[in-house]
Design a protein around this motif. Structure first.
Motif, PDB file in Angstrom:
ATOM      1  N   THR A   1     -67.572  19.307 -38.794  1.00 20.58           N
ATOM      2  CA  THR A   1     -68.213  19.535 -37.497  1.00 20.58           C
ATOM      3  C   THR A   1     -67.805  20.885 -36.918  1.00 20.58           C
ATOM      4  N   LEU A   2     -66.619  21.377 -37.290  1.00 24.86           N
ATOM      5  CA  LEU A   2     -66.239  22.736 -36.879  1.00 24.86           C
ATOM      6  C   LEU A   2     -67.114  23.767 -37.585  1.00 24.86           C
ATOM      7  N   ARG A   3     -67.451  23.497 -38.835  1.00 26.87           N
ATOM      8  CA  ARG A   3     -68.363  24.376 -39.579  1.00 26.87           C
ATOM      9  C   ARG A   3     -69.742  24.372 -38.915  1.00 26.87           C
ATOM     10  N   HIS A   4     -70.208  23.182 -38.529  1.00 30.00           N
ATOM     11  CA  HIS A   4     -71.483  23.087 -37.827  1.00 30.00           C
ATOM     12  C   HIS A   4     -71.426  23.805 -36.479  1.00 30.00           C
ATOM     13  N   ALA A   5     -70.296  23.662 -35.779  1.00 31.53           N
ATOM     14  CA  ALA A   5     -70.148  24.318 -34.476  1.00 31.53           C
ATOM     15  C   ALA A   5     -70.200  25.833 -34.635  1.00 31.53           C
ATOM     16  N   PHE A   6     -69.535  26.334 -35.656  1.00 34.33           N
ATOM     17  CA  PHE A   6     -69.563  27.771 -35.945  1.00 34.33           C
ATOM     18  C   PHE A   6     -71.004  28.272 -36.058  1.00 34.33           C
ATOM     19  N   ALA A   7     -71.804  27.579 -36.860  1.00 41.37           N
ATOM     20  CA  ALA A   7     -73.185  28.006 -37.095  1.00 41.37           C
ATOM     21  C   ALA A   7     -74.042  27.849 -35.844  1.00 41.37           C
ATOM     22  N   THR A   8     -73.912  26.706 -35.175  1.00 38.51           N
ATOM     23  CA  THR A   8     -74.727  26.435 -33.993  1.00 38.51           C
ATOM     24  C   THR A   8     -74.422  27.413 -32.867  1.00 38.51           C
ATOM     25  N   HIS A   9     -73.149  27.689 -32.641  1.00 39.47           N
ATOM     26  CA  HIS A   9     -72.753  28.600 -31.565  1.00 39.47           C
ATOM     27  C   HIS A   9     -73.172  30.033 -31.865  1.00 39.47           C
ATOM     28  N   LEU A  10     -73.106  30.417 -33.153  1.00 41.36           N
ATOM     29  CA  LEU A  10     -73.585  31.751 -33.528  1.00 41.36           C
ATOM     30  C   LEU A  10     -75.081  31.888 -33.262  1.00 41.36           C
ATOM     31  N   LEU A  11     -75.830  30.873 -33.675  1.00 38.18           N
ATOM     32  CA  LEU A  11     -77.279  30.908 -33.498  1.00 38.18           C
ATOM     33  C   LEU A  11     -77.632  30.939 -32.016  1.00 38.18           C
ATOM     34  N   ALA A  12     -76.937  30.148 -31.230  1.00 37.76           N
ATOM     35  CA  ALA A  12     -77.185  30.142 -29.783  1.00 37.76           C
ATOM     36  C   ALA A  12     -76.857  31.497 -29.167  1.00 37.76           C
ATOM     37  N   GLY A  13     -75.915  32.205 -29.771  1.00 38.00           N
ATOM     38  CA  GLY A  13     -75.533  33.517 -29.259  1.00 38.00           C
ATOM     39  C   GLY A  13     -76.422  34.645 -29.724  1.00 38.00           C
ATOM     40  N   GLY A  14     -77.427  34.328 -30.552  1.00 37.77           N
ATOM     41  CA  GLY A  14     -78.390  35.345 -30.960  1.00 37.77           C
ATOM     42  C   GLY A  14     -78.269  35.827 -32.389  1.00 37.77           C
ATOM     43  N   ALA A  15     -77.347  35.269 -33.175  1.00 38.13           N
ATOM     44  CA  ALA A  15     -77.219  35.690 -34.574  1.00 38.13           C
ATOM     45  C   ALA A  15     -78.453  35.256 -35.362  1.00 38.13           C
ATOM     46  N   ASP A  16     -78.811  36.037 -36.388  1.00 38.68           N
ATOM     47  CA  ASP A  16     -79.997  35.691 -37.186  1.00 38.68           C
ATOM     48  C   ASP A  16     -79.615  34.739 -38.318  1.00 38.68           C
ATOM     49  N   LEU A  17     -80.606  33.978 -38.766  1.00 34.00           N
ATOM     50  CA  LEU A  17     -80.366  32.951 -39.777  1.00 34.00           C
ATOM     51  C   LEU A  17     -79.820  33.508 -41.079  1.00 34.00           C
ATOM     52  N   ARG A  18     -80.324  34.668 -41.504  1.00 38.42           N
ATOM     53  CA  ARG A  18     -79.884  35.236 -42.778  1.00 38.42           C
ATOM     54  C   ARG A  18     -78.397  35.554 -42.754  1.00 38.42           C
ATOM     55  N   SER A  19     -77.915  36.085 -41.636  1.00 41.65           N
ATOM     56  CA  SER A  19     -76.487  36.398 -41.519  1.00 41.65           C
ATOM     57  C   SER A  19     -75.664  35.127 -41.569  1.00 41.65           C
ATOM     58  N   ILE A  20     -76.130  34.102 -40.851  1.00 48.31           N
ATOM     59  CA  ILE A  20     -75.406  32.831 -40.841  1.00 48.31           C
ATOM     60  C   ILE A  20     -75.420  32.208 -42.238  1.00 48.31           C
ATOM     61  N   GLN A  21     -76.558  32.301 -42.916  1.00 55.86           N
ATOM     62  CA  GLN A  21     -76.661  31.786 -44.282  1.00 55.86           C
ATOM     63  C   GLN A  21     -75.608  32.429 -45.182  1.00 55.86           C
ATOM     64  N   THR A  22     -75.470  33.745 -45.078  1.00 51.93           N
ATOM     65  CA  THR A  22     -74.510  34.472 -45.899  1.00 51.93           C
ATOM     66  C   THR A  22     -73.081  34.029 -45.597  1.00 51.93           C
ATOM     67  N   MET A  23     -72.769  33.903 -44.312  1.00 50.38           N
ATOM     68  CA  MET A  23     -71.399  33.537 -43.938  1.00 50.38           C
ATOM     69  C   MET A  23     -71.052  32.104 -44.327  1.00 50.38           C
ATOM     70  N   LEU A  24     -72.046  31.207 -44.276  1.00 50.60           N
ATOM     71  CA  LEU A  24     -71.805  29.817 -44.657  1.00 50.60           C
ATOM     72  C   LEU A  24     -71.792  29.631 -46.170  1.00 50.60           C
ATOM     73  N   GLY A  25     -72.373  30.576 -46.897  1.00 46.50           N
ATOM     74  CA  GLY A  25     -72.435  30.448 -48.343  1.00 46.50           C
ATOM     75  C   GLY A  25     -73.532  29.526 -48.812  1.00 46.50           C
ATOM     76  N   HIS A  26     -74.601  29.396 -47.998  1.00 54.82           N
ATOM     77  CA  HIS A  26     -75.745  28.573 -48.402  1.00 54.82           C
ATOM     78  C   HIS A  26     -76.589  29.330 -49.424  1.00 54.82           C
ATOM     79  N   ALA A  27     -76.969  28.650 -50.492  1.00 55.33           N
ATOM     80  CA  ALA A  27     -77.798  29.290 -51.504  1.00 55.33           C
ATOM     81  C   ALA A  27     -79.230  29.494 -51.005  1.00 55.33           C
ATOM     82  N   ASP A  28     -79.693  28.618 -50.120  1.00 54.69           N
ATOM     83  CA  ASP A  28     -81.073  28.662 -49.640  1.00 54.69           C
ATOM     84  C   ASP A  28     -81.065  28.677 -48.114  1.00 54.69           C
ATOM     85  N   VAL A  29     -81.853  29.593 -47.526  1.00 54.92           N
ATOM     86  CA  VAL A  29     -81.888  29.686 -46.062  1.00 54.92           C
ATOM     87  C   VAL A  29     -82.454  28.407 -45.436  1.00 54.92           C
ATOM     88  N   ALA A  30     -83.207  27.630 -46.229  1.00 56.53           N
ATOM     89  CA  ALA A  30     -83.754  26.370 -45.704  1.00 56.53           C
ATOM     90  C   ALA A  30     -82.627  25.421 -45.278  1.00 56.53           C
TER      91      ALA A  30
END
Length: 313
Positions: A255-284
């Motif tokens: 849930t801390l990992r989810h919070a990291f992503a959710t808070h970044l997105l709410a702050g204006g970060a783009d999905l591609r950057s978040i995808q890279t930082m999370l290590g997701h293979a697919d932006v979906a």
């Protein structure tokens, strides 16, 4: 003896060895495959069947039995995936001349939004870590790194100490399948890391004078893995939740990992950057966090918009 005549356990063993060698499959993935295929093999054995003679009807009957047992969609989908991969491997190796599971469609996965935490709740967890009765510097570093980077818990606890040397602005993280990625560190995370490293190195020096070998891990442990375990960290984060007045039921490393992503997105970060930082293979996979924000915005309107309130009589 031909492979087709080998015991089913041998089929599973050879398949898993190939997965590990060719695909660099993670240990947890290997264990999941093993459990699912052993369950399927047991079901077949009860009916005097073998992998070599399985038909599409057999696989479908097995899945129906799994549903009857009340297994979740996600569990049934995972088991079917393991079965499909086993038979695809058997076909490629010439053990069978067909794949009996290839045309079977899975049950799909129930779409559940990931649980996340409010910023204030994360702050309380971090504050609880800072005031830990034991290992406060280590615990603060663990929590600051987790929230600053969105790392998976296995990635966090197994970090090599070499990655943290030199007051880094970025951490090199080895993720699923051995893939490496760089994640930036926030100033609070860097401060927590520097303070912890000073204390850790002092403890390592004392251990060295006692003839004990130095650890290669940032968060060393006397256990057989040599580093803090996922299980221990799971327990720690529950302790922080209790101390910080946050419901332990909603707090896990993930849930801390989810919070990291959710808070970044709410702050204006783009999905591609978040995808890279999370290590997701697919932006979906990352796009699920847009739905989390949508749900939170809907609830915000329902809770606070005057027209959403029931009319007074």
């Amino acid at each position: 003896m031909t492979q087709a005549a080998q015991p089913m356990a041998r089929w599973v063993q050879v398949f898993l060895e190939a997965q590990a060698a060719e695909l660099d499959a993670a240990t947890n993935t290997q264990l999941a495959y093993a459990r699912d295929l052993q369950n399927f093999a047991g079901w077949l054995a009860d009916k005097s069947l073998h992998f070599a003679g399985v038909t599409q009807d057999h696989v479908e009957s097995y899945l129906i039995d799994c549903e009857t047992e009340g297994l979740a969609k996600s569990t049934r989908a995972r088991r079917l995936s393991a079965i499909k991969q086993l038979f695809r491997f058997a076909f490629d190796e010439g053990w069978r001349d067909d794949n009996p599971a290839i045309q079977i469609k899975g049950p799909g996965r129930a779409k559940r939004l990931p649980k996340t935490l409010e910023v204030a709740e994360v702050d309380r967890l971090l504050e609880a870590a800072r005031h830990s009765p034991k290992s406060a510097l280590r615990n603060t570093c663990l929590m600051e790194l987790l929230y600053a980077t969105g790392m998976r818990v296995t990635e966090l606890v197994s970090l090599p100490v070499s990655a943290a040397r030199g007051d880094p602005r970025m951490l090199l993280v080895r993720g699923k399948g051995g893939k490496e990625r760089l994640v930036p560190l926030s100033p609070p995370a860097r401060d927590a890391l520097a303070a912890y490293l000073t204390a850790r190195d002092a403890e390592e020096e004392v251990a060295r004078t006692q003839g004990k070998p130095a650890s290669k891990f940032l968060f060393p442990s006397r256990g057989k893995l040599g580093h803090l375990t996922r299980h221990r960290f799971f327990g720690l984060i529950k302790e922080f939740a209790v101390a910080g007045g946050v419901s332990p039921a909603k707090v896990t490393p993930h849930t801390l990992r989810h919070a990291f992503a959710t808070h970044l997105l709410a702050g204006g970060a783009d999905l591609r950057s978040i995808q890279t930082m999370l290590g997701h293979a697919d932006v979906a996979t990352t796009e699920i966090y847009t739905h989390v924000l949508d749900e939170r915005l809907k609830q915000l309107v329902l809770d606070h918009h005057p027209l959403s309130k029931p009319a007074k009589t």
